[in-house]
Design an enzyme around this catalytic site. Structure first.
Site, PDB file in Angstrom:
ATOM      1  N   ASP A  47       9.731  -2.426   6.930  1.00 20.53           N
ATOM      2  CA  ASP A  47       8.321  -2.155   6.667  1.00 20.53           C
ATOM      3  C   ASP A  47       7.483  -2.398   7.922  1.00 20.53           C
ATOM      4  O   ASP A  47       6.449  -3.044   7.872  1.00 20.53           O
ATOM      5  CB  ASP A  47       7.844  -3.059   5.517  1.00 20.53           C
ATOM      6  CG  ASP A  47       6.505  -2.605   4.968  1.00 20.53           C
ATOM      7  OD1 ASP A  47       6.149  -1.436   5.162  1.00 20.53           O
ATOM      8  OD2 ASP A  47       5.812  -3.441   4.360  1.00 20.53           O
TER       9      ASP A  47
ATOM     10  N   CYS B 171      10.437  19.191 -11.490  1.00 18.01           N
ATOM     11  CA  CYS B 171       9.689  18.028 -11.991  1.00 18.01           C
ATOM     12  C   CYS B 171       8.439  17.795 -11.139  1.00 18.01           C
ATOM     13  O   CYS B 171       8.460  17.977  -9.931  1.00 18.01           O
ATOM     14  CB  CYS B 171      10.587  16.785 -11.942  1.00 18.01           C
ATOM     15  SG  CYS B 171       9.753  15.260 -12.406  1.00 18.01           S
TER      16      CYS B 171
ATOM     17  N   CYS C  29       0.496  -0.340  -7.247  1.00 20.27           N
ATOM     18  CA  CYS C  29       0.564   0.568  -8.396  1.00 20.27           C
ATOM     19  C   CYS C  29       1.983   1.128  -8.422  1.00 20.27           C
ATOM     20  O   CYS C  29       2.540   1.467  -7.384  1.00 20.27           O
ATOM     21  CB  CYS C  29      -0.458   1.687  -8.205  1.00 20.27           C
ATOM     22  SG  CYS C  29      -0.254   3.096  -9.315  1.00 20.27           S
TER      23      CYS C  29
ATOM     24  N   CYS D 130       3.742   6.216 -10.240  1.00 22.01           N
ATOM     25  CA  CYS D 130       4.525   7.399  -9.851  1.00 22.01           C
ATOM     26  C   CYS D 130       6.023   7.083  -9.857  1.00 22.01           C
ATOM     27  O   CYS D 130       6.851   7.983  -9.957  1.00 22.01           O
ATOM     28  CB  CYS D 130       4.059   7.954  -8.507  1.00 22.01           C
ATOM     29  SG  CYS D 130       3.981   6.771  -7.169  1.00 22.01           S
TER      30      CYS D 130
HETATM   31  S1  SF4 Z   1       9.905  11.936  -7.317  1.00 25.71           S
HETATM   32 FE1  SF4 Z   1       8.371  12.868  -8.655  1.00 25.71          FE
HETATM   33  S2  SF4 Z   1       8.955  15.010  -8.757  1.00 25.71           S
HETATM   34 FE2  SF4 Z   1      10.720  13.922  -7.955  1.00 25.71          FE
HETATM   35  S3  SF4 Z   1      11.971  13.471  -9.771  1.00 25.71           S
HETATM   36 FE3  SF4 Z   1      10.650  11.685  -9.420  1.00 25.71          FE
HETATM   37  S4  SF4 Z   1       8.824  12.046 -10.709  1.00 25.71           S
HETATM   38 FE4  SF4 Z   1       9.912  13.999 -10.512  1.00 25.71          FE
HETATM   39  S1  SF4 Z   2       0.376   7.760  -5.485  1.00 25.45           S
HETATM   40 FE1  SF4 Z   2       1.621   6.474  -6.843  1.00 25.45          FE
HETATM   41  S2  SF4 Z   2       1.099   4.385  -6.190  1.00 25.45           S
HETATM   42 FE2  SF4 Z   2      -0.508   5.717  -5.354  1.00 25.45          FE
HETATM   43  S3  SF4 Z   2      -2.119   5.691  -6.946  1.00 25.45           S
HETATM   44 FE3  SF4 Z   2      -0.802   7.442  -7.344  1.00 25.45          FE
HETATM   45  S4  SF4 Z   2       0.668   6.706  -8.883  1.00 25.45           S
HETATM   46 FE4  SF4 Z   2      -0.249   4.918  -7.917  1.00 25.45          FE
END
Ligand code: SF4
Ligand code: SF4
Length: 306
Positions: A91, A148, A198, A201
């Site tokens: 990092d 996706c 967060c 994602c």
């Molecule tokens: S990184 Fe995003 S687009 Fe790729 S598999 Fe995961 S959720 Fe789906």
């Molecule tokens: S990009 Fe990922 S970590 Fe950043 S705000 Fe969106 S969901 Fe949260």
């Protein structure tokens, strides 16, 4: 990042003599992570009085853990091949970490820009050892995001502006950790009760059903950093903050930014009618920090927001 210029793209500019880079990844889900952990984490968003700390930050500072593991790996290699020049990173700003990881086959870059792998999802840290010996290069893996777009759609602030393109200025991880000033007004309500980072994602990513638990106790959640009430976290004095976050990555943001983040979450909880939030905010209306005072004033005004 700009400050590091070409040194980021050319490892030998950063560490003269570098010929190869060994990349590594280390799983970080706490040892007691339940099988339905993604649902458990999403459920925290339904409890606005609770503060959510990103999963990776609930235990020991990964910089320390990873650096010592990379040092041990280098020692093991030296036992086999003899002394060699090397330097370990994790990092680190001048290292294009995700790019090195994907080029060397640790995973592919997901549409959220993080590295993920079919066997491990994305819940791992990355590290690198720059070495002065030529090693046979490993191959990248093929990407498996397909059609996706779950990470793009779930992002609360729409920070993933296109596949593989993240606007850090909108990302809650950036705003609550790296960003030092006031949190942009238009994003505060979208942050909800996330007070450090967060995970959304990643939580939504189908590949993370293959994410692995760490074998180490280092990443087990510490008291206060999982499931705690915002009001209690807001009451921490600077001394208590330092004590609770000793050896934790959270310590890096300092008490003032911590209070700023918790104030935003309390404002969002107040808008939702969570009990005790107004009283908690009132205790810091006259805080010594203008940054904290402004966020507290915003938060208290949420009582009247629609
Ligand atoms: S990184 Fe995003 S687009 Fe790729 S598999 Fe995961 S959720 Fe789906
Ligand atoms: S990009 Fe990922 S970590 Fe950043 S705000 Fe969106 S969901 Fe949260």
């Amino acid at each position: 990042m700009q400050a590091h210029g070409l040194r980021r793209a050319r490892p030998a500019e950063l560490v003269p003599g570098t010929v190869s880079v060994i990349t590594a990844r280390m799983d970080y889900l706490p040892r007691d992570t339940p099988d339905d952990w993604q649902a458990v984490e999403f459920a925290r968003l339904q409890r606005p009085g609770e503060g959510i700390v990103s999963l990776y930050a609930r235990g020991r500072d990964y910089h320390k853990v990873l650096r010592s593991r990379l040092a041990r790996l280098a020692e093991r290699i030296a036992q086999e091949v003899g002394p060699f020049g090397h330097r370990a990173f994790t990092d680190s700003a001048p290292v294009l970490e995700a790019e090195l990881a994907s080029r060397s086959g640790q995973g592919w870059r997901g549409k959220h820009t993080l590295v993920l792998d079919r066997d491990a999802g994305s819940m791992f840290f990355l590290g690198e050892i720059y070495v002065d010996m030529a090693l046979p290069p490993s191959e990248p893996v093929t990407p498996h995001c397909g059609s996706c777009r779950a990470c793009i759609d779930v992002c609360p602030t729409q920070a993933i502006v296109a596949p593989h393109r993240l606007d850090a200025r909108r990302c809650i991880s950036y705003l609550t950790i790296e960003h030092s000033g006031p949190i942009p007004l238009e994003l505060r309500s979208l942050i909800a009760n996330r007070i450090y980072g967060c995970d959304d994602c990643q939580l939504v990513c189908p590949w993370n059903k293959f994410a692995k638990r760490s074998a180490l106790p280092d990443f087990d959640a510490r008291d206060g950093l999982s499931g705690s009430q915002l009001a209690a976290l807001f009451a921490w004095t600077e001394e208590e903050f330092l004590r609770h976050t000793e050896g934790s990555p959270i310590r890096r943001i300092g008490h003032e930014r911590w209070l700023r983040n918790v104030a935003v979450a309390l404002g969002n909880a107040l808008r939702g009618g969570a009990p005790g939030t107004r009283e908690a905010l009132a205790t810091r209306q006259a805080d010594a920090s203008p940054l904290v005072r402004e966020h507290v004033a915003w938060a208290l005004a949420q009582a009247n927001a629609v």
